[in-house]
Write an enzyme that holds these catalytic residues in place. Structure first.
Site, PDB file in Angstrom:
ATOM      1  N   ARG A 146       0.836  -1.216   0.000  1.00 43.13           N
ATOM      2  CA  ARG A 146       0.000   0.000   0.000  1.00 43.13           C
ATOM      3  C   ARG A 146       0.860   1.250   0.000  1.00 43.13           C
ATOM      4  NH1 ARG A 146      -3.243   1.927  -2.568  1.00 43.13           N
ATOM      5  NH2 ARG A 146      -4.287  -0.097  -2.420  1.00 43.13           N
ATOM      6  N   LYS A 166       7.334  39.045  -2.379  1.00 46.75           N
ATOM      7  CA  LYS A 166       5.971  38.929  -2.902  1.00 46.75           C
ATOM      8  C   LYS A 166       5.127  40.115  -2.453  1.00 46.75           C
ATOM      9  CE  LYS A 166       4.281  34.713  -2.997  1.00 46.75           C
ATOM     10  NZ  LYS A 166       4.329  34.411  -4.441  1.00 46.75           N
ATOM     11  N   ASP A 179       2.278  38.603 -11.778  1.00 49.47           N
ATOM     12  CA  ASP A 179       1.290  37.768 -11.095  1.00 49.47           C
ATOM     13  C   ASP A 179      -0.131  38.158 -11.473  1.00 49.47           C
ATOM     14  OD1 ASP A 179       0.567  35.736  -9.151  1.00 49.47           O
ATOM     15  OD2 ASP A 179      -0.115  37.391  -7.893  1.00 49.47           O
TER      16      ASP A 179
END
Length: 286
Positions: free
Chosen positions: A98, A165, A220
């Site tokens: 898994r 930013k 942006d």
């Protein structure tokens, strides 16, 4: 490059989470002498990534398990292809399967989505890059998957490069600081090998930012028309990165504006797990 140490750290933590005291079901249902062979099989088309993590899940569970890869990370495959074969003690194979499958499905999903983005901008010269919007703890593996899909990597962490930013610029403005001067002061504190990128969201911010001496400018959430205009204004004085709401439907048009790089968080945060299966082919030695 993705290292064995990075892979083993992630896989070991996943195995410990999934079977902290072993696999109780395997212990009571499977004889200790049983040997199993399973095949990793594609159930849909895609691009492979995570084969080393796949193998590590079995190796760290039981080093006697043998993994025979039939293809390599970065290869395209089609539904029905056998990607790897695993042979070893049945208890170990079932215990690790898994985790092995979860990681390979996840990383192949990232690689496959990235390849679709890369194909969509083919011939434009624009490069597709990821962002820091990665799954916590899986950044190194997901960044590797982006490369498998033909993309490139943005800064790996906050420690790698300077990237101012909108929030950084807002603080400067509130303090009444001049943008160009602030960039100059930031540049003076950096070593010569460190790149400096600044994000802007308006055309009128481009010239003051360029005047500060940046290496990369991020446009942006610009419209296509403004992106094209921004490319004209920058005129080769910095690398131009486009970002913000980039999708498979829009990325081609964005690339044709002339930007150098297109970054998309969707490569990692919106990639779905690819449909791969582990099919038991032989069980012997019972």
């Amino acid at each position: 490059m993705l290292t064995t140490a990075q892979i083993d750290t992630v896989v070991s933590a996943a195995l410990a989470e999934d079977a902290p005291w072993g696999d109780l079901t395997g212990q009571v249902f499977l004889p200790g002498t049983a040997i199993a062979t399973v095949q990793l099989t594609a159930r849909e088309d895609g691009v492979l990534s995570g084969l080393d993590a796949f193998a590590a899940a079995f190796r760290l569970t039981d080093p006697t398990v043998e993994v025979d890869p039939r293809t390599a990370d970065g290869d395209r495959f089609t539904a029905g292809d056998v990607l790897a074969t695993v042979t070893g003690p049945a208890r170990a194979v079932v215990q690790a399967e898994r985790i092995a499958l979860n990681l390979t499905q996840r990383l192949s999903g990232v690689a496959t989505l990235t390849r679709r983005f890369v194909d969509a901008v083919q011939g434009t010269g624009a490069r597709i890059t990821d962002t820091r919007k990665t799954t916590p703890g899986l950044r190194a593996l997901e960044r590797h998957a982006v490369r498998c899909g033909g993309g490139v990597n943005h800064r790996f962490s906050l420690s790698d490069a300077v990237m101012a930013k909108d929030n950084h610029l807002a603080v400067l403005q509130q303090q009444g600081l001049d943008l160009t001067g602030a960039i100059h002061r930031a540049r003076a504190q950096l070593g010569h090998t460190t790149r400096l990128e600044v994000e802007v969201d308006r055309i009128d911010q481009i010239e003051p930012v360029i005047a500060g001496g940046i290496d990369i400018i991020m446009l942006d959430n610009f419209s296509l028309a403004d992106l094209a205009r921004g490319v004209e204004i920058v005129a080769g004085r910095a690398i131009i990165e486009a970002s913000g709401t980039v999708t498979l439907e829009t990325v081609g048009d964005i690339a044709r504006t002339g930007v150098d790089v297109i970054s998309s968080g969707a490569l990692t945060h919106s990639a779905r797990h690819l449909d791969l299966g582990l099919d038991m082919t032989v069980i012997a030695g019972v």
